[in-house]
Design an enzyme around this catalytic site. Structure first.
Site, PDB file in Angstrom:
ATOM      1  N   ASN A   1       0.844  -1.208   0.000  1.00 48.88           N
ATOM      2  CA  ASN A   1       0.000   0.000   0.000  1.00 48.88           C
ATOM      3  C   ASN A   1       0.874   1.252   0.000  1.00 48.88           C
ATOM      4  O   ASN A   1       2.099   1.167   0.014  1.00 48.88           O
ATOM      5  CB  ASN A   1      -0.965  -0.016   1.191  1.00 48.88           C
ATOM      6  CG  ASN A   1      -0.216  -0.087   2.501  1.00 48.88           C
ATOM      7  OD1 ASN A   1       0.529   0.813   2.850  1.00 48.88           O
ATOM      8  ND2 ASN A   1      -0.384  -1.199   3.219  1.00 48.88           N
ATOM      9  N   ASP A  28      -3.935  -6.305   5.193  1.00 44.82           N
ATOM     10  CA  ASP A  28      -4.909  -7.150   5.885  1.00 44.82           C
ATOM     11  C   ASP A  28      -4.775  -8.611   5.480  1.00 44.82           C
ATOM     12  O   ASP A  28      -5.091  -9.507   6.250  1.00 44.82           O
ATOM     13  CB  ASP A  28      -6.328  -6.647   5.600  1.00 44.82           C
ATOM     14  CG  ASP A  28      -6.588  -5.322   6.305  1.00 44.82           C
ATOM     15  OD1 ASP A  28      -6.210  -5.213   7.486  1.00 44.82           O
ATOM     16  OD2 ASP A  28      -7.140  -4.390   5.680  1.00 44.82           O
ATOM     17  N   PRO A  74      -2.241 -11.605  10.834  1.00 49.20           N
ATOM     18  CA  PRO A  74      -2.511 -11.357  12.259  1.00 49.20           C
ATOM     19  C   PRO A  74      -2.765  -9.870  12.483  1.00 49.20           C
ATOM     20  O   PRO A  74      -2.155  -9.031  11.820  1.00 49.20           O
ATOM     21  CB  PRO A  74      -1.213 -11.788  12.952  1.00 49.20           C
ATOM     22  CG  PRO A  74      -0.167 -11.733  11.891  1.00 49.20           C
ATOM     23  CD  PRO A  74      -0.868 -12.035  10.594  1.00 49.20           C
ATOM     24  N   ASP A  75      -3.671  -9.552  13.389  1.00 47.93           N
ATOM     25  CA  ASP A  75      -3.888  -8.147  13.750  1.00 47.93           C
ATOM     26  C   ASP A  75      -2.920  -7.831  14.893  1.00 47.93           C
ATOM     27  O   ASP A  75      -3.129  -8.255  16.039  1.00 47.93           O
ATOM     28  CB  ASP A  75      -5.345  -7.916  14.179  1.00 47.93           C
ATOM     29  CG  ASP A  75      -5.652  -6.435  14.341  1.00 47.93           C
ATOM     30  OD1 ASP A  75      -4.795  -5.706  14.892  1.00 47.93           O
ATOM     31  OD2 ASP A  75      -6.745  -6.012  13.919  1.00 47.93           O
ATOM     32  N   PHE A  96      -3.847   3.618  15.014  1.00 47.62           N
ATOM     33  CA  PHE A  96      -4.239   4.636  14.042  1.00 47.62           C
ATOM     34  C   PHE A  96      -5.358   4.056  13.190  1.00 47.62           C
ATOM     35  O   PHE A  96      -5.384   2.843  12.943  1.00 47.62           O
ATOM     36  CB  PHE A  96      -3.051   5.026  13.147  1.00 47.62           C
ATOM     37  CG  PHE A  96      -2.234   6.142  13.745  1.00 47.62           C
ATOM     38  CD1 PHE A  96      -1.493   5.939  14.896  1.00 47.62           C
ATOM     39  CD2 PHE A  96      -2.233   7.403  13.163  1.00 47.62           C
ATOM     40  CE1 PHE A  96      -0.752   6.967  15.461  1.00 47.62           C
ATOM     41  CE2 PHE A  96      -1.494   8.437  13.722  1.00 47.62           C
ATOM     42  CZ  PHE A  96      -0.755   8.217  14.863  1.00 47.62           C
ATOM     43  N   LYS A 137     -13.202   0.636  16.056  1.00 54.19           N
ATOM     44  CA  LYS A 137     -11.877  -0.020  16.159  1.00 54.19           C
ATOM     45  C   LYS A 137     -11.359   0.016  17.593  1.00 54.19           C
ATOM     46  O   LYS A 137     -10.690  -0.916  18.044  1.00 54.19           O
ATOM     47  CB  LYS A 137     -10.874   0.673  15.234  1.00 54.19           C
ATOM     48  CG  LYS A 137     -10.951   0.104  13.830  1.00 54.19           C
ATOM     49  CD  LYS A 137     -10.040   0.769  12.843  1.00 54.19           C
ATOM     50  CE  LYS A 137     -10.525   0.334  11.452  1.00 54.19           C
ATOM     51  NZ  LYS A 137      -9.957   1.084  10.383  1.00 54.19           N
ATOM     52  N   LYS A 151     -10.525  -3.601  18.921  1.00 56.53           N
ATOM     53  CA  LYS A 151      -9.116  -3.958  19.063  1.00 56.53           C
ATOM     54  C   LYS A 151      -8.615  -3.851  20.500  1.00 56.53           C
ATOM     55  O   LYS A 151      -7.515  -4.266  20.805  1.00 56.53           O
ATOM     56  CB  LYS A 151      -8.267  -3.083  18.141  1.00 56.53           C
ATOM     57  CG  LYS A 151      -8.683  -3.203  16.673  1.00 56.53           C
ATOM     58  CD  LYS A 151      -7.581  -2.812  15.746  1.00 56.53           C
ATOM     59  CE  LYS A 151      -8.025  -2.915  14.299  1.00 56.53           C
ATOM     60  NZ  LYS A 151      -6.928  -3.219  13.399  1.00 56.53           N
TER      61      LYS A 151
HETATM   62  N1  CTP Z   1      -3.231  -3.000  12.494  1.00 55.22           N
HETATM   63  C1  CTP Z   1      -2.359  -3.976  12.936  1.00 55.22           C
HETATM   64  N2  CTP Z   1      -2.341  -5.186  12.306  1.00 55.22           N
HETATM   65  C2  CTP Z   1      -3.165  -5.442  11.272  1.00 55.22           C
HETATM   66  C3  CTP Z   1      -4.066  -4.445  10.811  1.00 55.22           C
HETATM   67  C4  CTP Z   1      -4.070  -3.230  11.451  1.00 55.22           C
HETATM   68  O1  CTP Z   1      -1.577  -3.735  13.864  1.00 55.22           O
HETATM   69  N3  CTP Z   1      -3.129  -6.631  10.681  1.00 55.22           N
HETATM   70  C5  CTP Z   1      -3.265  -1.719  13.206  1.00 55.22           C
HETATM   71  C6  CTP Z   1      -2.776  -0.538  12.403  1.00 55.22           C
HETATM   72  O2  CTP Z   1      -1.386  -0.326  12.591  1.00 55.22           O
HETATM   73  C7  CTP Z   1      -3.588   0.603  12.965  1.00 55.22           C
HETATM   74  C8  CTP Z   1      -4.900  -0.065  13.336  1.00 55.22           C
HETATM   75  O3  CTP Z   1      -4.608  -1.445  13.473  1.00 55.22           O
HETATM   76  O4  CTP Z   1      -3.048   1.112  14.144  1.00 55.22           O
HETATM   77  C9  CTP Z   1      -6.035   0.128  12.379  1.00 55.22           C
HETATM   78  O5  CTP Z   1      -5.670  -0.254  11.101  1.00 55.22           O
HETATM   79  P1  CTP Z   1      -6.707  -0.251   9.897  1.00 55.22           P
HETATM   80  O6  CTP Z   1      -6.040  -0.795   8.694  1.00 55.22           O
HETATM   81  O7  CTP Z   1      -7.356   1.094   9.808  1.00 55.22           O
HETATM   82  O8  CTP Z   1      -7.793  -1.233  10.468  1.00 55.22           O
HETATM   83  P2  CTP Z   1      -8.249  -2.656  10.028  1.00 55.22           P
HETATM   84  O9  CTP Z   1      -8.219  -3.551  11.202  1.00 55.22           O
HETATM   85  O10 CTP Z   1      -7.473  -3.100   8.845  1.00 55.22           O
HETATM   86  O11 CTP Z   1      -9.774  -2.374   9.689  1.00 55.22           O
HETATM   87  P3  CTP Z   1     -10.503  -2.100   8.282  1.00 55.22           P
HETATM   88  O12 CTP Z   1      -9.681  -2.745   7.223  1.00 55.22           O
HETATM   89  O13 CTP Z   1     -11.830  -2.720   8.511  1.00 55.22           O
HETATM   90  O14 CTP Z   1     -10.575  -0.604   8.177  1.00 55.22           O
END
Ligand code: CTP
Length: 414
Positions: free
Chosen positions: A222, A290, A317-318, A337, A351, A355
């Protein structure tokens, strides 16, 4: 105002109903030991009197470009340069237009054109005037010229309408002035007596994009530039923290004093973050992909006259959620963020809960906003306590303010 004033401001008071709030601003600045000398525009005089401004500043008030006495006492060039910062409050649509054009048709405009000091403006005007393309064009011009802007706030206006246009509150302007005067404070860093509220604390930051390999030569990624995360790392170092920056591929210099751990994929970022725990504060600015490609090809995928390949994706993984929901060893402050293109605050609130973060910094990354890759950011702080809207700031200023805030919160919770 004597030359011995540690910090001083030249305050330009424009002609708007908000000028009465500027009197309160003067009081706040004087209370912080900041010297104030004021220029009152002709329109400004319709709203506050030179006498009240003089009484509060304890200084002569300037208004006339061609006053011989003023020129004898202090020329407009000298006036514009004797201060450390020039503040325009209220900055009317007319003043902003004249600044953007570089006009010099009264003392205020002339001083603003002649100054070699940073300029901070606090716009205040009717909502339609603020939203008018001409004002927005002037705003963009001023931002590009390096002018700092605080506000305007949104709310009920003196003219009976609702929307953005209200001058920021004096307390908020005073904080912005303090920050704009920070280079003087920065000198203290060199002499070693600056406050280091994060000394002995570890701050872990993720930044940049991740790359998810399709085969040895191709990947999914991205547009994240990593600028906000790198700025946060620099701000945390300045406050005395031990800083580890787990970063996807970006083309930015490593902030001096921070340790950078380079990673490519989300899985590598997750592993590096786990290795770096425990930490006192964890900030997740990375734009983590993602999904990854479920079955990465070991060899370059060839066209070979075949149909295009189908990519099967698997969820990554998140990282933020994993760390925020740790049963033991969770950092005291976990900050995420939320990059959104619509319903920015609502998505951020969702979120925050989903989260388990303590704070989500929401920002609008619609292409027209120029946040991705740009140097400025308009953020909203979303926590259980509510939503706080910050003005459009440089990413460095967002970082400084945020680290100050987190250092304060950490001190309270410790
Ligand atoms: N984040 C993370 N690990 C992931 C996805 C996101 O640590 N696999 C963290 C990002 O660094 C950020 C926050 O989660 O601090 C939100 O990221 P964002 O991409 O906006 O959220 P998503 O969980 O991807 O939600 P969506 O795609 O539904 O907007």
């Amino acid at each position: 105002m004597t030359k011995t004033s540690a910090r001083s401001v030249l305050l330009v008071i424009g002609g708007g109903i908000a000028a009465y709030k500027t009197l309160e601003l003067i009081r706040l600045l004087k209370g912080r030991g900041i010297g104030v000398r004021a220029i009152l525009t002709r329109a400004g005089e319709q709203f506050v009197t030179p006498l009240s401004v003089a009484a509060l500043t304890g200084e002569k008030v300037y208004s006339d470009l061609f006053s011989l006495t003023d020129e004898a006492e202090m020329g407009h060039i000298e006036l514009s340069r004797a201060a450390d910062l020039v503040v325009v409050a209220p900055a009317t649509a007319d003043l902003m237009a004249r600044m953007a054009q570089g006009l010099a048709n009264d003392l205020a405009a002339t001083a603003l054109l002649a100054t070699d000091k940073p300029v901070l403006i606090a716009p205040a005007m009717n909502v339609r005037m603020w939203l008018h393309p001409a004002t927005q064009r002037n705003l963009a011009r001023l931002l590009a010229d390096g002018v700092r802007v605080i506000g305007p706030d949104e709310g009920d206006m003196a003219c009976g309408e609702f929307g953005p246009g209200r001058m920021a509150e004096p307390a908020a302007i005073a904080v912005a002035i303090d920050e704009a005067l920070a280079p003087a404070e920065g000198m203290k860093l060199l002499t070693g007596d600056a406050p280091r509220p994060l000394r002995g604390r570890k701050v872990l930051i993720t930044a940049g994009p991740t790359r998810e390999a399709i085969d040895p030569v191709r990947y999914i990624s991205n547009h994240s530039s990593g600028k906000q995360g790198y700025a946060l790392a620099a701000a945390a170092v300045a406050l005395g923290a031990e800083v580890v920056l787990v970063s996807g591929p970006v083309s930015l210099p490593i902030p001096p004093g921070a340790q950078m751990v380079p990673v490519e994929s989300a899985a590598q970022m997750m592993a590096a973050v786990s290795r770096e725990l425990p930490a006192d504060i964890a900030i997740f600015t990375a734009a983590v992909a993602d999904w990854r490609v479920a079955q990465r090809a070991d060899e370059k995928i060839k066209k070979g006259g075949k149909a295009p390949p189908t990519l099967t994706l698997a969820e990554n993984p998140d990282i933020l959620k994993t760390v925020a929901t740790l049963k033991s060893g969770r950092p005291k402050l976990v900050v995420g963020f939320a990059a959104e293109t619509e319903r920015v605050v609502a998505h951020a609130q969702e979120k925050l809960t989903r989260k388990g973060a303590d704070l989500i910094i929401a920002n609008d990354v619609s292409p027209e906003g120029g946040v991705f890759g740009g140097d400025r950011n308009t953020v909203h702080l979303v926590s259980k306590a509510g939503v706080e809207d910050w003005p459009n700031l440089s990413k460095a200023e967002v970082a400084r303010r945020l680290m100050d805030r987190l250092a304060g919160t950490l001190a309270e919770t410790a």
